[in-house]
Design an enzyme around this catalytic site. Structure first.
Site: not given
Length: 272
Positions: A54, A56, A206
């Site tokens: 998944r 973002d 990130r």
């Protein structure tokens, strides 16, 4: 009555800007929902598309992999063309389709995932890459980033570098490699941070990039990355890097489902 189905695997690229990530959501445009809407228009069936992971909101992909099942058999190349026609004008492209056995699962069969994060170091704002990189105004020391990255390699508890909303049962992950590639041209200093692991925690890449940038700017020592990792404390993480610079590059499987159709992705007679 048991209905037999045929499993198909997609190789997909997309520009994540303007989408609320991969996963289907109510009242939001997502990559998964756009693919499923295209299949509904094409086949008249409500079909679930299972992705390898998944991404973002705002995160891109050059090599996302997904699978789904259809009741009717399709010629893979024809299915790819038909899906792309129904996806217009979305910024999503099906690079190729191949058939697979019912045992294949895009998420659970994956053995390696690679993400790239793009940094551009220069005073001027970005124009061409405004949604594809993180612009850093000040100087950046690449050797310090490389030194800090070595502390992250291997199997660790990455609690410090995962979102508080992460749903993974365990914060333990093995980071196989971090490649730091840098070059300068007339437009600035370009830095690609490439992370490879079997799987990642929510916002792990990130979070790592935001902390590595602190090191590159000289605000943190390379050793502080090691201290933050050992702390297993989210408050010790640096700022989370913007989504725009992150791209899912590739997903690997024990038996590459696209091996036999690689030439069709590149174009007949042309090497990548």
């Amino acid at each position: 009555m048991i209905v037999s189905t045929h499993r198909y695997v997609l190789l997909i690229e997309y520009d994540g800007a303007g989408y609320h990530g991969w996963q289907r959501q109510k009242n939001a445009r997502t990559i998964q929902s756009c693919l499923e809407d295209a299949l509904l228009s094409l086949c008249g069936q409500d079909i679930t598309v299972h992705g390898s992971g998944r991404t973002d909101t705002g995160v891109h992909a050059e090599g996302q992999v997904a699978h789904f099942d259809l009741e009717h058999r399709w010629e893979p190349r024809r299915l790819a063309h038909a899906m792309n026609a129904h996806l217009r004008p979305e910024r999503i492209a099906v690079l190729c389709v191949t058939s697979a056995s019912q045992t294949f699962h895009a998420r659970y069969a994956a053995i390696e995932r690679t993400y790239r994060y793009r940094l551009v170091v220069r005073p001027a704002p970005l124009a061409l890459e405004v949604n594809r990189a993180w612009r850093i105004a000040g100087p950046m020391h690449v050797d310090r980033i490389r030194a800090a990255g070595r502390h992250l390699l291997g199997r660790h508890d990455f609690t410090t570098f995962r979102s508080v909303h992460c749903q993974s049962r365990s914060p333990i992950r093995t980071l196989d490699s971090i490649d730091v590639n840098a070059w300068e041209d007339g437009r600035g200093l370009h830095i690609n941070l490439v992370f490879t692991a079997r799987s990642f925690l929510h916002r792990q890449v990130r979070s790592l990039v935001g902390s590595l940038v602190k090191v590159g700017q000289g605000s943190w020592s390379p050793e502080r990355i090691a201290d933050a990792l050992k702390a297993c404390d989210r408050s010790q993480c640096g700022p989370v890097a913007p989504a725009a610079g992150l791209t899912l590059m590739r997903v690997c499987y024990p038996d590459d489902p696209f091996k036999s159709v690689a030439a069709s992705i590149r174009g007949a007679g042309h090497d990548s």
